[in-house]
Design a protein around this motif. Structure first.
Motif, PDB file in Angstrom:
ATOM      1  N   UNK A 170      14.760  -0.159 -28.393  1.00 11.07           N
ATOM      2  CA  UNK A 170      15.492  -0.421 -28.888  1.00 11.07           C
ATOM      3  C   UNK A 170      15.777   1.744 -29.210  1.00 11.07           C
ATOM      4  N   UNK A 171      14.869   2.587 -28.249  1.00 11.84           N
ATOM      5  CA  UNK A 171      15.357   3.042 -28.084  1.00 11.84           C
ATOM      6  C   UNK A 171      15.747   4.260 -29.165  1.00 11.84           C
ATOM      7  N   UNK A 172      14.935   6.164 -28.737  1.00 15.30           N
ATOM      8  CA  UNK A 172      14.064   6.613 -29.255  1.00 15.30           C
ATOM      9  C   UNK A 172      15.595   7.614 -30.682  1.00 15.30           C
ATOM     10  N   UNK A 173      16.328   6.849 -30.374  1.00 14.17           N
ATOM     11  CA  UNK A 173      18.346   7.019 -31.471  1.00 14.17           C
ATOM     12  C   UNK A 173      17.232   6.487 -32.642  1.00 14.17           C
ATOM     13  N   UNK A 174      16.931   5.393 -32.480  1.00  8.92           N
ATOM     14  CA  UNK A 174      17.133   3.787 -33.547  1.00  8.92           C
ATOM     15  C   UNK A 174      15.915   4.065 -33.984  1.00  8.92           C
ATOM     16  N   UNK A 175      15.184   5.131 -34.104  1.00 14.19           N
ATOM     17  CA  UNK A 175      13.439   5.029 -34.279  1.00 14.19           C
ATOM     18  C   UNK A 175      14.092   6.014 -34.852  1.00 14.19           C
ATOM     19  N   UNK A 176      14.916   7.354 -35.199  1.00 18.25           N
ATOM     20  CA  UNK A 176      14.901   8.412 -36.243  1.00 18.25           C
ATOM     21  C   UNK A 176      15.862   7.885 -37.534  1.00 18.25           C
ATOM     22  N   UNK A 177      16.315   6.693 -37.256  1.00 18.69           N
ATOM     23  CA  UNK A 177      17.018   5.447 -38.312  1.00 18.69           C
ATOM     24  C   UNK A 177      16.101   5.273 -38.991  1.00 18.69           C
ATOM     25  N   UNK A 178      15.351   4.124 -38.175  1.00 17.14           N
ATOM     26  CA  UNK A 178      14.604   3.148 -39.451  1.00 17.14           C
ATOM     27  C   UNK A 178      13.276   3.665 -40.374  1.00 17.14           C
ATOM     28  N   UNK A 179      12.961   5.260 -39.561  1.00 21.39           N
ATOM     29  CA  UNK A 179      12.175   5.873 -40.114  1.00 21.39           C
ATOM     30  C   UNK A 179      12.664   7.205 -41.474  1.00 21.39           C
ATOM     31  N   UNK A 180      13.980   7.659 -41.240  1.00 23.44           N
ATOM     32  CA  UNK A 180      14.431   8.859 -41.851  1.00 23.44           C
ATOM     33  C   UNK A 180      14.997   8.179 -43.439  1.00 23.44           C
ATOM     34  N   UNK A 181      15.219   6.592 -42.894  1.00 22.03           N
ATOM     35  CA  UNK A 181      16.021   6.380 -44.215  1.00 22.03           C
ATOM     36  C   UNK A 181      15.740   5.549 -45.609  1.00 22.03           C
ATOM     37  N   UNK A 182      14.260   5.272 -45.498  1.00 25.38           N
ATOM     38  CA  UNK A 182      13.526   4.789 -46.724  1.00 25.38           C
ATOM     39  C   UNK A 182      13.346   5.849 -47.563  1.00 25.38           C
ATOM     40  N   UNK A 183      13.013   6.696 -47.098  1.00 29.05           N
ATOM     41  CA  UNK A 183      12.343   8.255 -48.040  1.00 29.05           C
ATOM     42  C   UNK A 183      13.393   8.508 -48.808  1.00 29.05           C
ATOM     43  N   UNK A 184      14.576   8.237 -48.864  1.00 33.04           N
ATOM     44  CA  UNK A 184      15.389   8.290 -49.898  1.00 33.04           C
ATOM     45  C   UNK A 184      15.670   7.643 -51.407  1.00 33.04           C
ATOM     46  N   UNK A 185      14.787   5.735 -51.265  1.00 29.70           N
ATOM     47  CA  UNK A 185      14.689   5.383 -51.980  1.00 29.70           C
ATOM     48  C   UNK A 185      13.537   5.967 -52.803  1.00 29.70           C
ATOM     49  N   UNK A 186      12.235   5.651 -51.544  1.00 37.01           N
ATOM     50  CA  UNK A 186      11.060   6.837 -52.584  1.00 37.01           C
ATOM     51  C   UNK A 186      11.180   7.742 -53.571  1.00 37.01           C
ATOM     52  N   UNK A 187      12.331   9.150 -52.998  1.00 33.89           N
ATOM     53  CA  UNK A 187      12.731   9.817 -53.818  1.00 33.89           C
ATOM     54  C   UNK A 187      13.275   9.495 -55.319  1.00 33.89           C
ATOM     55  N   UNK A 188      13.733   8.520 -55.424  1.00 35.74           N
ATOM     56  CA  UNK A 188      14.034   8.563 -56.170  1.00 35.74           C
ATOM     57  C   UNK A 188      13.210   6.773 -57.402  1.00 35.74           C
ATOM     58  N   UNK A 189      12.029   6.465 -56.974  1.00 39.64           N
ATOM     59  CA  UNK A 189      10.737   5.637 -57.326  1.00 39.64           C
ATOM     60  C   UNK A 189      10.276   6.698 -58.317  1.00 39.64           C
ATOM     61  N   UNK A 190      10.263   8.211 -57.253  1.00 40.56           N
ATOM     62  CA  UNK A 190       9.288   9.778 -57.694  1.00 40.56           C
ATOM     63  C   UNK A 190      10.568   9.826 -59.220  1.00 40.56           C
ATOM     64  N   UNK A 191      11.569  10.388 -59.037  1.00 41.76           N
ATOM     65  CA  UNK A 191      11.849  10.709 -59.901  1.00 41.76           C
ATOM     66  C   UNK A 191      11.838   9.918 -61.230  1.00 41.76           C
ATOM     67  N   UNK A 192      12.014   8.951 -61.408  1.00 38.23           N
ATOM     68  CA  UNK A 192      12.188   7.694 -62.616  1.00 38.23           C
ATOM     69  C   UNK A 192      10.646   7.824 -63.012  1.00 38.23           C
ATOM     70  N   UNK A 193       9.834   7.577 -61.986  1.00 38.52           N
ATOM     71  CA  UNK A 193       8.240   7.177 -62.627  1.00 38.52           C
ATOM     72  C   UNK A 193       7.411   8.503 -62.891  1.00 38.52           C
TER      73      UNK A 193
END
Length: 436
Positions: A170-193
């Motif tokens: 898909x190209x290098x730009x898509x790689x940054x989007x796909x890899x970067x955004x899931x970290x926000x969900x993990x941050x919420x999980x860490x904060x709650x557990x």
């Protein structure tokens, strides 16, 4: 025991290892986001028309400068505040900035985005190191910190494999989007557990109320310890080897062998992920066991393994056999990854309880400014310089000179640290409940 467990979940081994696993996951995201650029840099170079020096600055010095500059004040905050919340905030910032990297239209915009990633990632490791040292006894600490450091290689594994495939498809730009955004969900999980641990719990100092000393005091104390001075130099040179070689290996293989980006991404993922992860665990496991008899093994072990890097690099960068070179990258990562757990365990053993996050940040200041900041940049500059003189395979020569020199030099400083480590550990403020 029941009352203690209810009041403090860290009294249960299962919860301690759950938290260690969550922190390791966060660290793996740190390195997925950081190292993703490495597998993408040939595509980025072609589209944005960049030189090797610019790539070295992008993946090295510019990132490292802001990473280490922000790391010390954030660590100072962590020695006083809630470390769990700091890590969650930092993860959110670097994940969003990774995704924004995919929007860059020119070199300056991409450089600014990578600086944002560096600022966010500065808040990840020092608070995590401090938490781990508070929940694991000193006899287990190097192993626990080494398990945490495996996150580096989990991140590299997925960064190479996932990033290479996405970029190829898909190209290098898509790689940054796909890899970067899931970290926000993990941050919420860490904060709650994850619960904030009591400082000094593993040492039986649950009621320790000492204040974090000023930065100047911590700096002066660390400088007065010959063990830390040599350890910081050795670790910095080992990090220089890791980044000078690791950041350029994909480009070396793509330029010198007939191999596609997806295939190379899988090879790099397997060799760096499993090789580096095994080396990281082995370094802590070995030194905790041998160090129980003689603390000098905490630096003797990394010295022996680091000195073995030079012959491995000589083969990787001179053989014309693709499979042999690729397989040996696993051994390179095994040898180079072994130092971080023992080095952090020793560093935390030298200082008081409320110096630990700041000590990690100061140690990371050296290893990232010198290793990450200068390693890729030196290789890129040497490669460009050799290319103007019609040198055959300038990138390989630049990597060989840089990697071999740093590995031999760093091994010497580990051996020098062995001369003072026993006396410096014995004189640690952590052995004095009042001073700690």
């Amino acid at each position: 025991m029941t009352d203690q467990t209810t009041a403090n979940p860290y009294a249960k081994p299962r919860y301690r290892y759950f938290v260690l696993a969550v922190l390791t996951l966060v660290y793996s995201l740190n390195f997925i986001d950081r190292q993703l650029l490495v597998i993408l840099q040939e595509q980025i170079k072609a589209e944005l028309v960049l030189s090797d020096t610019q790539l070295g600055l992008l993946s090295g010095f510019a990132f490292a400068l802001f990473y280490v500059s922000c790391g010390i004040p954030i660590a100072r905050w962590a020695d006083r505040g809630k470390r769990r919340s700091i890590i969650a905030l930092a993860l959110t910032v670097w994940s969003l900035m990774t995704a924004i990297s995919g929007l860059a239209q020119n070199y300056v915009q991409l450089l600014l985005a990578r600086i944002g990633v560096g600022v966010g990632e500065a808040g990840g490791s020092p608070p995590a190191h401090s938490m781990i040292s508070d929940i694991f006894r000193k006899e287990e600490r190097a192993t626990a910190l080494s398990i945490y450091s495996i996150g580096i290689y989990i991140g590299i594994l997925f960064g190479f494999a996932l990033g290479g495939w996405i970029a190829d498809t898909f190209g290098w730009r898509t790689a940054f989007f796909v890899v970067g955004l899931p970290g926000v969900a993990v941050a919420l999980f860490l904060r709650l557990t994850v619960r904030e641990p009591v400082r000094g719990w593993a040492e039986g100092r649950d009621n320790d109320k000492t204040e974090a000393p000023p930065l100047k005091t911590v700096l002066g104390f660390l400088w007065s310890r010959r063990t830390f001075r040599n350890l910081a130099l050795a670790g910095s040179l080992q990090a220089l080897v890791i980044y000078a070689i690791g950041n350029w290996l994909p480009s070396y293989f793509l330029r010198n062998f007939d191999i596609g980006l997806t295939e190379l991404g899988i090879w790099m993922a397997l060799t760096s992920g499993f090789g580096g992860g095994a080396g990281s665990f082995f370094g802590g496991w070995m030194t905790d066991r041998l160090g129980a008899r003689d603390s000098r093994w905490y630096v003797w072990g990394p010295a022996i393994l680091m000195l073995g890097i030079t012959p491995v690099l000589l083969v990787i960068l001179t053989t014309g056999t693709l499979t042999l070179a690729l397989v040996l990258t696993a051994l390179f990562h095994f040898l180079s990854a072994s130092y971080l757990g023992p080095a952090l365990a020793v560093s935390h053993g030298l200082v008081g309880l409320r110096m630990r996050a700041l000590t990690s940040a100061i140690f990371f200041f050296f290893i990232n400014l010198i290793g990450l900041g200068l390693g890729p940049l030196i290789v890129g500059w040497l490669s460009d310089s050799f290319a103007t003189g019609d040198t055959q395979n300038p990138l390989a020569l630049a990597m060989l000179l840089t990697g071999c020199t740093a590995s031999l030099w760093g091994g010497m400083h580990y051996l020098l640290a062995a001369r003072s480590i026993r006396a410096d550990l014995e004189a640690s403020p952590s052995n004095d409940p009042v001073a700690a």
